[in-house]
Write a protein that holds these residues in place. Structure first.
Motif, short mmCIF file in Angstrom:
data_model
loop_
_atom_site.label_atom_id
_atom_site.label_comp_id
_atom_site.label_asym_id
_atom_site.label_seq_id
_atom_site.Cartn_x
_atom_site.Cartn_y
_atom_site.Cartn_z
N LYS A 35 0.84 -1.20 0.00
CA LYS A 35 0.00 0.00 0.00
C LYS A 35 0.88 1.25 0.00
CE LYS A 35 -3.58 2.46 2.51
NZ LYS A 35 -4.46 2.48 3.68
N ASN A 36 1.91 1.26 0.83
CA ASN A 36 2.80 2.42 0.88
C ASN A 36 3.53 2.62 -0.43
OD1 ASN A 36 2.05 3.04 3.50
ND2 ASN A 36 3.69 1.82 4.40
N TYR A 37 3.94 1.51 -1.05
CA TYR A 37 4.61 1.61 -2.35
C TYR A 37 3.65 2.21 -3.39
CZ TYR A 37 7.08 0.41 -6.59
OH TYR A 37 7.71 0.49 -7.81
N ALA A 38 2.42 1.73 -3.39
CA ALA A 38 1.43 2.24 -4.34
C ALA A 38 1.12 3.71 -4.07
CB ALA A 38 0.15 1.40 -4.27
N LEU A 39 0.99 4.09 -2.80
CA LEU A 39 0.75 5.49 -2.47
C LEU A 39 1.90 6.37 -2.94
CD1 LEU A 39 -0.82 5.22 1.09
CD2 LEU A 39 -1.96 6.04 -0.98
N ASP A 40 3.11 5.89 -2.78
CA ASP A 40 4.28 6.65 -3.24
C ASP A 40 4.25 6.83 -4.75
OD1 ASP A 40 6.91 7.91 -2.76
OD2 ASP A 40 7.64 6.18 -3.92
N LEU A 41 3.89 5.77 -5.46
CA LEU A 41 3.79 5.86 -6.92
C LEU A 41 2.69 6.84 -7.34
CD1 LEU A 41 4.96 4.70 -9.57
CD2 LEU A 41 3.18 2.98 -9.48
N ILE A 42 1.58 6.82 -6.62
CA ILE A 42 0.49 7.76 -6.90
C ILE A 42 0.96 9.19 -6.69
CG2 ILE A 42 -1.76 8.60 -6.08
CD1 ILE A 42 -2.45 5.59 -5.52
N VAL A 43 1.66 9.44 -5.59
CA VAL A 43 2.15 10.79 -5.30
C VAL A 43 3.11 11.26 -6.38
CG1 VAL A 43 3.61 12.11 -3.70
CG2 VAL A 43 1.77 10.66 -2.81
N ARG A 44 4.05 10.39 -6.76
CA ARG A 44 5.05 10.77 -7.76
C ARG A 44 4.45 11.00 -9.15
NH1 ARG A 44 8.56 6.63 -8.52
NH2 ARG A 44 7.55 5.22 -7.08
N ASN A 45 3.29 10.41 -9.39
CA ASN A 45 2.66 10.50 -10.72
C ASN A 45 1.23 11.03 -10.64
OD1 ASN A 45 4.74 9.04 -12.54
ND2 ASN A 45 4.55 7.77 -10.71
N PHE A 46 0.97 11.84 -9.64
CA PHE A 46 -0.41 12.23 -9.37
C PHE A 46 -1.13 12.87 -10.56
CE2 PHE A 46 -3.87 14.74 -7.56
CZ PHE A 46 -4.55 13.71 -6.94
#
Length: 72
Positions: A35-46
């Motif tokens: 989940k944290n990995y996915a959230l980080d990816l979302i933030v970086r590519n929002f």
């Protein structure tokens, strides 16, 4: 298969196109690292992720998680 190995394999499989589904599944399954990995990816590519139609179907708690991650 160990959880660490599973997480490593899964992280390589996460893309901008499937990250919303991944964050939902990780949240429901209590797989916090994923989940944290996915959230980080979302933030970086929002900008790209935000316009995906699946964003409209996310639960309020997951939307709040994304907002909190953006605010970090």
């Amino acid at each position: 298969m160990s959880i660490l190995l599973y997480s490593s394999f899964s992280e390589r499989s996460v893309t901008i196109e499937n990250v919303i589904q991944i964050v939902e599944a990780a949240d429901k399954s209590n797989v916090h690292d994923m989940k944290n990995y996915a959230l980080d990816l979302i933030v970086r590519n929002f900008p790209r992720v935000a316009h995906q139609p699946q964003m409209k179907n996310l639960s309020r708690p997951l939307l709040l998680d994304i907002l909190y991650a953006l605010a970090k």
